[in-house]
Design an enzyme around this catalytic site. Structure first.
Site, PDB file in Angstrom:
ATOM      1  N   GLU A  37      -0.779  -8.630  -7.876  1.00  0.00           N
ATOM      2  CA  GLU A  37      -0.161  -8.320  -6.531  1.00  0.00           C
ATOM      3  C   GLU A  37       1.000  -9.606  -6.327  1.00  0.00           C
ATOM      4  OE1 GLU A  37      -3.140  -9.591  -3.623  1.00  0.00           O
ATOM      5  OE2 GLU A  37      -1.863  -8.683  -2.012  1.00  0.00           O
ATOM      6  N   ARG A 263     -12.340 -13.004 -16.859  1.00  0.00           N
ATOM      7  CA  ARG A 263     -11.212 -13.743 -16.563  1.00  0.00           C
ATOM      8  C   ARG A 263     -11.283 -15.137 -17.443  1.00  0.00           C
ATOM      9  NH1 ARG A 263     -11.359 -13.473 -11.014  1.00  0.00           N
ATOM     10  NH2 ARG A 263      -9.237 -13.638 -11.109  1.00  0.00           N
ATOM     11  N   LYS A 273      -6.238 -18.059  -6.782  1.00  0.00           N
ATOM     12  CA  LYS A 273      -4.791 -18.049  -6.080  1.00  0.00           C
ATOM     13  C   LYS A 273      -4.994 -18.866  -4.862  1.00  0.00           C
ATOM     14  CE  LYS A 273      -2.827 -14.465  -6.891  1.00  0.00           C
ATOM     15  NZ  LYS A 273      -2.323 -12.994  -6.955  1.00  0.00           N
TER      16      LYS A 273
END
Length: 560
Positions: A37, A263, A273
RNA sequence: UGGGGAAUCGUUCAAUGGUAGGACACCGGACUCUGACUCCGUCAAUCAAGGUUCGAAUCCUUGUUCCCCAGCCA
């Protein structure tokens, strides 16, 4: 048995792909995608995904698309798109003409939503956000059906069209999938597919006031692009049934297989983020490209190479275990790569003036110095030597501990690439007692030669001619946080390492570095790898320390 | 607590019923005009308890621990 190597990694995802190819699924075709994104800069965790997805495409002669998953205009921007494109390219991957945006599918997705309404699989719900949450139930209690769940197809169509037309306020209605409010998996309790959001989109601007949710847009984007293996992280495992449900209702012939992997986490840094944004916005670092940041742009500025990052990603492997990779492994990969390619130079961080008493006043000699001890093809360079030099302050001790093999009263050391010198005397400030300079004599017989009498001089130190060296600024970096897993702490800011940046203004580097290119890496012998910072220019030379050399001396010294 | 996942050296990844192996870290040594690099060596693990089997990290049973899910974020 099968060995894991960098060139031929094996993992559960490759096992699945091998199996699919063996059974001729998708006609033996492999198509992946990297779907960030554009609401932030990509970091080392994304790099793992980039290397996985693009690496798979490369290995199996398949394709990997770059797709910007831009379905929530809040926080998304072209600046981030540009940075992602630049960073993925820099990492060494290419998507040819396959750059896609979820926002390019908005019209198609809208039509898919209409189709879902027509088939009785979606409805417009007019509950408020709070009411929707209340109706959702809990882990242990089933949800309640929305009173709007059984609106007619016509009414749903009418309402949804008007949602798009902008007739309603934000939050007044949503489009929901009609699945099962009693599902044990909360994701399946009539998930929201579209919401009204009057927020201009960086690409579609004000064309849309409704935006598809991730669960709706992502799977259909995959299917539309013919993705065969949709690889994502573990937290999407719960969403897989919904992924399959949506594609199953709309493009059943073309269902990608979603596969989840763990992850990446790296010790002594944060990768979420939200936390990265906080570091940038509150000024704890200088920006996304601060060399202390785990962002790709930060690592690039720091002086890490794409090869090193790729090597790291290959080394850590791919699995489903939650992990916290030791940052030492990343640094190992950086050293391994830079050791191969970085030319050697000499630079002094904290200078101590040395006068060679028996060296002629106005004489200068140029020494030929190897640019790489193991790679003669990298050539040599001239380094001037003269009567007054700088050496590292740490390379002289008035009262040295055991095993210290550098300069000290009564001792000799080899000046790297030059002569052996012997301590004679030191000059101190009469008031403060501060050491100002030391005086030595040199042995003219020892230029590029061992001592004629066979005596052992184990110490070798680096130096820069005081009259020839170039002043420089050097930025020394340390880990950003002083606990192993700051990401697990809510109040992670309080674990910031106050000494993560140390700026040293006193440096002198050899003159061959005068016009060094920003972005280029060198090994300052005995100190570490350094990268010319982009702040360099107009008579200013700035270096970032990429990573120090491995150092067994500090361990010895600490133990004694 | 319902659902979904995961448990192997300090850290991580392998071993797919047949010798528990690699990397990083650590510790020791050799080499050295970088206390670097390189080389050699040491240390070190199957979550627990039962069961199946000639043989179990792997299969079965029962537990335990950790992670994810109750955004109109992704």
């Amino acid at each position: 048995m099968t060995q894991t190597t960098a060139s031929n990694p094996t993992d559960f995802i490759r096992d699945i792909i091998d199996q699919d190819i063996r059974t001729n699924k998708n006609a033996g075709r492999l198509a992946t995608r990297f779907p960030p994104e554009p609401n932030g800069y990509i970091h080392i965790g994304h790099a793992k995904s980039v290397c996985l997805n693009f690496g798979l495409a490369r290995q199996y002669q398949g394709t990997c698309n770059l797709r910007l998953d831009d379905t929530d205009p809040a926080g998304e921007s072209m600046e981030f798109v540009d940075s992602i494109i630049r960073d993925v390219h820099w990492l060494g991957f290419d998507w040819e003409d396959r750059l896609f945006y979820a926002s390019d599918y908005f019209e198609k997705l809208y039509l898919f939503a209409i189709e879902l309404i027509k088939s009785g699989n979606a409805y417009v719900c007019s509950l408020s956000p709070d009411e929707i949450r209340e109706h959702r139930g809990t882990f242990t209690e089933p949800g309640k059906e929305s009173p709007y769940r059984n609106r007619s197809v016509e009414e749903n169509l009418n309402l949804f069209e008007r949602m798009r037309a902008g007739e309603f306020e934000d939050g007044a209605h949503v489009l929901r999938a009609k699945i099962d409010m009693a599902a044990a998996n909360i994701v399946m309790r009539d998930p929201i597919l579209y919401r009204i959001k009057r927020e201009p989109h960086y690409r579609t601007e004000t064309k849309w006031v409704i935006y598809p949710m991730y669960d709706f847009a992502h799977c259909l984007s995959d299917a539309l692009e013919g993705i065969t293996h949709s690889i994502c992280t573990l937290e999407f495992e719960n969403n897989r049934p919904l992924y399959d449900w949506i594609v199953g209702k709309l493009i059943p012939a073309n269902r990608p297989k979603q596969i989840e992997f763990a992850r990446l986490s790296v010790s002594y840094t944060v990768l979420s983020k939200r936390r990265l944004i906080e570091l940038v916005q509150k000024g704890y670092v200088r920006g996304w490209d601060d060399p202390r940041m785990p962002t790709v742009t930060g690592m690039r500025r720091r002086g890490y190479t794409p090869e090193a990052i790729r090597k790291f990603c290959a080394q850590i492997g791919v699995a489903k275990n939650d992990n916290l990779i030791d940052v030492a492994l990343l640094e190992h990969c950086v050293r391994e790569d830079l050791n191969e390619r970085a030319p050697r130079v000499m630079g002094i961080l904290r200078p101590l003036r040395v006068v060679i008493d028996n060296y002629p006043e106005n004489q200068t000699e140029d020494f030929d110095c190897a640019n790489h001890p193991q790679r003669p093809e990298m050539g040599t360079r001239k380094v001037p030597f003269s009567r007054v030099l700088y050496i590292e302050r740490d390379d002289f001790m008035e009262d040295p501990p055991k095993k210290y093999n550098r300069l000290a009263p009564g001792r000799e050391v080899r000046l790297r690439n030059a002569y052996i010198i012997k301590f004679e005397s030191m000059v101190k400030d009469e008031q403060s007692g501060e050491l100002l300079e030391i005086h030595c004599t040199y042995d003219p017989q020892t230029r590029n030669a061992p001592p004629a009498d066979g005596r052992k001089v184990p110490g070798v130190i680096h130096w820069v001619s005081a009259g020839h060296g170039v002043p420089a600024e050097v930025r020394l970096y340390d880990r950003l946080f002083n606990i192993e897993d700051p990401g697990s702490e809510e109040d992670f800011i309080k674990y910031l390492n106050p000494d993560s940046l140390q700026t040293v203004m006193t440096c002198h580097v050899e003159q061959s570095l005068k016009n060094a290119e920003p972005g280029s890496q060198y090994q300052f012998e005995r100190l570490g790898y350094f990268c010319v910072d982009e702040d360099t220019g107009a008579g200013r030379l700035v270096f970032n320390r990429v990573v120090p050399l491995r150092d067994s001396w500090t361990k010895i010294a600490a133990g004694k």
